[in-house]
Design an enzyme around this catalytic site. Structure first.
Site, PDB file in Angstrom:
ATOM      1  N   LYS A 211     -67.268  62.720 -43.512  1.00 13.02           N
ATOM      2  CA  LYS A 211     -66.588  61.971 -44.153  1.00 13.02           C
ATOM      3  C   LYS A 211     -67.888  60.533 -43.716  1.00 13.02           C
ATOM      4  O   LYS A 211     -68.094  60.158 -43.264  1.00 13.02           O
ATOM      5  CB  LYS A 211     -65.160  61.715 -43.719  1.00 13.02           C
ATOM      6  CG  LYS A 211     -64.934  60.335 -45.058  1.00 13.02           C
ATOM      7  CD  LYS A 211     -64.142  58.870 -44.622  1.00 13.02           C
ATOM      8  CE  LYS A 211     -63.614  58.110 -45.278  1.00 13.02           C
ATOM      9  NZ  LYS A 211     -65.391  57.576 -46.328  1.00 13.02           N
TER      10      LYS A 211
ATOM     11  N   GLY B 244     -67.181  52.388 -36.522  1.00 14.22           N
ATOM     12  CA  GLY B 244     -66.947  51.684 -37.368  1.00 14.22           C
ATOM     13  C   GLY B 244     -66.017  50.442 -36.876  1.00 14.22           C
ATOM     14  O   GLY B 244     -66.460  49.788 -35.836  1.00 14.22           O
ATOM     15  N   SER B 245     -64.848  50.511 -37.750  1.00 11.89           N
ATOM     16  CA  SER B 245     -64.327  49.311 -37.327  1.00 11.89           C
ATOM     17  C   SER B 245     -62.926  49.425 -36.229  1.00 11.89           C
ATOM     18  O   SER B 245     -62.727  50.328 -36.074  1.00 11.89           O
ATOM     19  CB  SER B 245     -62.627  48.315 -38.785  1.00 11.89           C
ATOM     20  OG  SER B 245     -62.594  48.487 -38.554  1.00 11.89           O
ATOM     21  N   THR B 246     -63.259  48.573 -34.889  1.00  6.69           N
ATOM     22  CA  THR B 246     -61.936  48.895 -34.623  1.00  6.69           C
ATOM     23  C   THR B 246     -60.501  48.612 -34.716  1.00  6.69           C
ATOM     24  O   THR B 246     -60.026  49.873 -34.015  1.00  6.69           O
ATOM     25  CB  THR B 246     -62.300  47.705 -33.226  1.00  6.69           C
ATOM     26  OG1 THR B 246     -63.468  47.311 -32.488  1.00  6.69           O
ATOM     27  CG2 THR B 246     -61.456  47.649 -32.260  1.00  6.69           C
TER      28      THR B 246
ATOM     29  N   CYS C  67     -73.934  46.810 -35.557  1.00  4.94           N
ATOM     30  CA  CYS C  67     -72.650  46.253 -34.750  1.00  4.94           C
ATOM     31  C   CYS C  67     -73.417  45.540 -33.879  1.00  4.94           C
ATOM     32  O   CYS C  67     -72.810  44.344 -32.675  1.00  4.94           O
ATOM     33  CB  CYS C  67     -72.605  47.688 -34.344  1.00  4.94           C
ATOM     34  SG  CYS C  67     -72.151  48.802 -35.300  1.00  4.94           S
TER      35      CYS C  67
ATOM     36  N   VAL D   7     -59.803  50.457 -37.243  1.00  2.59           N
ATOM     37  CA  VAL D   7     -60.147  51.664 -37.877  1.00  2.59           C
ATOM     38  C   VAL D   7     -59.092  52.941 -36.399  1.00  2.59           C
ATOM     39  O   VAL D   7     -58.872  53.258 -36.731  1.00  2.59           O
ATOM     40  CB  VAL D   7     -60.483  52.244 -38.734  1.00  2.59           C
ATOM     41  CG1 VAL D   7     -60.562  53.935 -39.198  1.00  2.59           C
ATOM     42  CG2 VAL D   7     -60.407  51.285 -40.269  1.00  2.59           C
TER      43      VAL D   7
ATOM     44  N   GLU E 246     -65.195  39.029 -35.576  1.00  2.00           N
ATOM     45  CA  GLU E 246     -66.058  39.972 -35.899  1.00  2.00           C
ATOM     46  C   GLU E 246     -66.494  39.461 -37.116  1.00  2.00           C
ATOM     47  O   GLU E 246     -65.510  39.295 -38.300  1.00  2.00           O
ATOM     48  CB  GLU E 246     -66.601  41.454 -36.143  1.00  2.00           C
ATOM     49  CG  GLU E 246     -67.256  41.824 -36.210  1.00  2.00           C
ATOM     50  CD  GLU E 246     -67.254  43.487 -36.207  1.00  2.00           C
ATOM     51  OE1 GLU E 246     -68.753  44.164 -35.286  1.00  2.00           O
ATOM     52  OE2 GLU E 246     -66.832  44.796 -35.969  1.00  2.00           O
TER      53      GLU E 246
ATOM     54  N   GLU F  84     -67.793  54.573 -31.538  1.00  2.43           N
ATOM     55  CA  GLU F  84     -68.581  53.367 -31.185  1.00  2.43           C
ATOM     56  C   GLU F  84     -67.841  52.187 -32.670  1.00  2.43           C
ATOM     57  O   GLU F  84     -67.539  52.320 -33.546  1.00  2.43           O
ATOM     58  CB  GLU F  84     -69.963  53.626 -31.695  1.00  2.43           C
ATOM     59  CG  GLU F  84     -71.281  51.868 -31.155  1.00  2.43           C
ATOM     60  CD  GLU F  84     -71.257  50.967 -32.090  1.00  2.43           C
ATOM     61  OE1 GLU F  84     -70.568  49.830 -32.577  1.00  2.43           O
ATOM     62  OE2 GLU F  84     -71.979  51.961 -33.295  1.00  2.43           O
TER      63      GLU F  84
ATOM     64  N   SER G  53     -68.453  58.116 -40.834  1.00  2.00           N
ATOM     65  CA  SER G  53     -69.713  57.788 -40.198  1.00  2.00           C
ATOM     66  C   SER G  53     -69.230  55.653 -41.370  1.00  2.00           C
ATOM     67  O   SER G  53     -69.354  56.241 -42.428  1.00  2.00           O
ATOM     68  CB  SER G  53     -71.378  58.030 -40.750  1.00  2.00           C
ATOM     69  OG  SER G  53     -71.162  58.848 -42.005  1.00  2.00           O
TER      70      SER G  53
END
Length: 540
Positions: free
Chosen positions: A212, A265-267, A327, A269, A424, A293, A187
């Site tokens: 996590k 989280g980030s794209t 986001c 990752v 972003e 997402e 998350s």
């Protein structure tokens, strides 16, 4: 054993409290803020309901006062992560075999606890830990999380009620089993409610989870975990493991029993995790469900007939609420040349009214960005724009001496593919491109194609024909699309959330679609009077 077919309470979106001066909720929240600010919370790892402490520790600080420590936490490593996976597997049979109405009752109880005695505890932690204002904390940690808890239960019932038809002489049934393995939930820092939902959605459907949480949001996330414990969540169903992201990949995503990955989280990752799963695909006991997402480069596109007051309000609120760390935050805007003078005047005037500072001062509209890394990244974009001949910085600034404060920043880009129109930023930075009215179609095309993301977007016009055209032309540009409104503020059950392209798998948190990702259906056919001879009639 009961033979009743139950109907869950009809969910209603949790009312948003105002925290206006003189209200009881304001007094209660301020009391809780003082209490938590004066406390350093000890946050353990929790595996199978047992608190575990390791020698490696970290600190949770206030973003708006980064010398103020709110909590100290223990970091999980290889031993703890493997133990958490084992605990999840050990708890799976008992949890999945618990009657679904009893699983549902746990989360419904958690919603009522959150809406009642836990409300200001979660709100205060979210304000101090993530630098949210009272309003932003309320719509997140109280209302959205309560909505996820209640609406998911109703969506689960909808899933279970979806049954196949049956011909004469037979009965066809559909059983919705949990995935065969454990689910990993990772998350983000920006929404307390997301941290809760990433665990709750799979668990409700009978799965067990290793969670996590983001270390920069550990205080609020740990309190969510404690809330679930008070509501009666059995040990081992959700295991709370603060750790390094790289260790999640090493010891959880590579585990052959990993059956699902629920991520926000980030794209970058998520791409790395997807690649890792692909590399290990032959080792898994099942094909893992990957639900993510990720990033966004969310837009506001104005037609020449747009209402300027509504447009400028949406630009300011959409870009700067919660410091642009949503986001869905408005990060780029396309304004027609014929409106630009009025829009510029209005948006700069409304931005100038924004107060930035500590969130315990209820007159502030914005707090600080989450940490030093975010501060450096965001200010790097601002400095880049200041130095570029292709852009002008119309307002903004920053100061990280006491807290990670970035002022609301507006950049005017002179080319549609300027860096801050494409990448972003995840901060309070809005870039505006002014297009010639006659170049409307090209501007629409640029809006749709210049960025790899497709999360949220908004269009503004009074001309209905123009609205219909823009809605169709931008159909692939956003999973959540808004007409004459800002592109933020999706409500569970009303605007299911998620986007495509580089913004994720679009599995729509806050809808039945997300819950379907956490079940493995089994079709059962029962024939009442089976045939007893081999030949068919056509053979006679």
């Amino acid at each position: 054993m009961t033979n009743a077919i139950y109907t869950v309470p009809k969910p209603i979106n949790e009312p948003v409290l105002t925290y206006a001066s003189g209200t009881s909720e304001r007094d209660a929240l301020q009391t809780q803020l003082k209490k938590q600010a004066a406390t350093v919370t000890d946050i353990p790892i929790v595996i199978n309901g047992k608190e575990i402490r390791t020698g490696e520790k970290g600190k949770v600080t206030m973003p708006h006062n980064h010398s103020h420590v709110l909590a100290e936490y223990c970091l999980a490593g290889e031993v703890e992560l493997k133990a958490a996976a084992n605990a999840a597997m050990d708890a799976r049979d008992a949890w999945s075999n618990m009657p679904w109405q009893h699983r549902a009752a746990i989360f419904l109880k958690a919603a009522d606890l959150l809406a009642g005695p836990w409300r200001q505890t979660l709100n205060a932690a979210t304000m101090l830990n993530q630098s949210k204002t009272a309003h932003q904390a309320e719509i997140d940690a109280a209302c959205e999380l309560a909505d996820f808890l209640r609406f998911n239960v109703a969506f689960a019932q909808e899933v279970y009620q979806n049954q196949p038809i049956s011909d004469a002489g037979m009965w066809n049934r559909m059983e919705y089993r949990p995935l065969s393995g454990f689910v990993v939930a990772v998350s983000p820092f920006n929404f307390t409610a997301i941290g809760g939902n990433l665990c709750i959605a799979p668990a409700l459907m009978g799965n067990t989870v290793v969670w996590k949480p983001a270390t920069s949001a550990l205080l609020s996330n740990y309190l969510v975990y404690q809330l679930l414990q008070e509501a009666g969540l059995p040990d081992g169903v959700i295991n709370f493991v603060p750790c390094r992201g790289s260790d999640v990949s090493k010891y959880l995503l590579s585990d052959p029993r990993m059956a699902g990955f629920h991520f926000t989280g980030s794209t970058a990752v998520f791409n790395a995790c997807w690649k890792l799963v692909g590399e290990n695909i032959a080792n898994y006991e099942n094909y893992p469900r990957l639900v993510g997402e990720t990033g966004g480069k969310d837009f506001i596109f104005a037609h020449p007939t747009a209402d300027v007051d509504a447009l400028t309000t949406a630009m300011v609120r959409g870009a700067f609420e919660y410091q642009g760390q949503k986001c869905s935050a408005a990060s780029r805007a396309y304004i027609p040349e014929s409106l630009w003078a009025k829009v510029k005047e209005g948006v700069l005037a409304k931005t100038a009214e924004i107060k930035v500072g500590e969130v315990t001062d209820f007159s502030n509209f914005m707090g600080a960005v989450i940490d030093e890394a975010a501060f450096k990244s965001i200010t790097g974009y601002i400095d880049y724009a200041k130095e570029s001949k292709d852009a002008d910085v119309l307002c903004g600034g920053y100061d990280g001496s006491k807290g990670w404060f970035v002022q609301p920043t507006i950049i005017q880009a002179h080319v549609p593919n300027f860096k801050t129109m494409v990448e972003e930023i995840f901060g309070p930075v809005l870039t505006v491109f002014v297009y010639p009215d006659a170049d409307f179609d090209n501007a629409i095309h640029s809006c749709c194609t210049v960025s790899p993301y497709a999360l949220t977007g908004a269009i503004f016009a009074q001309d209905r024909q123009a609205l219909a055209y823009m809605e169709r032309a931008l159909s692939d540009a956003a999973g959540n699309f808004y007409i004459n409104d800002k592109p933020t503020g999706a409500v569970v059950g009303q605007q299911p959330f998620g986007g495509g392209r580089a913004s994720g798998t679009n599995d729509k948190a806050g809808s039945v679609l997300n819950l379907l990702r956490w079940v493995s259906p089994r079709t059962i056919k029962e024939t009442f009077v089976p045939p007893k001879s081999v030949p068919y009639p056509y053979m006679q």
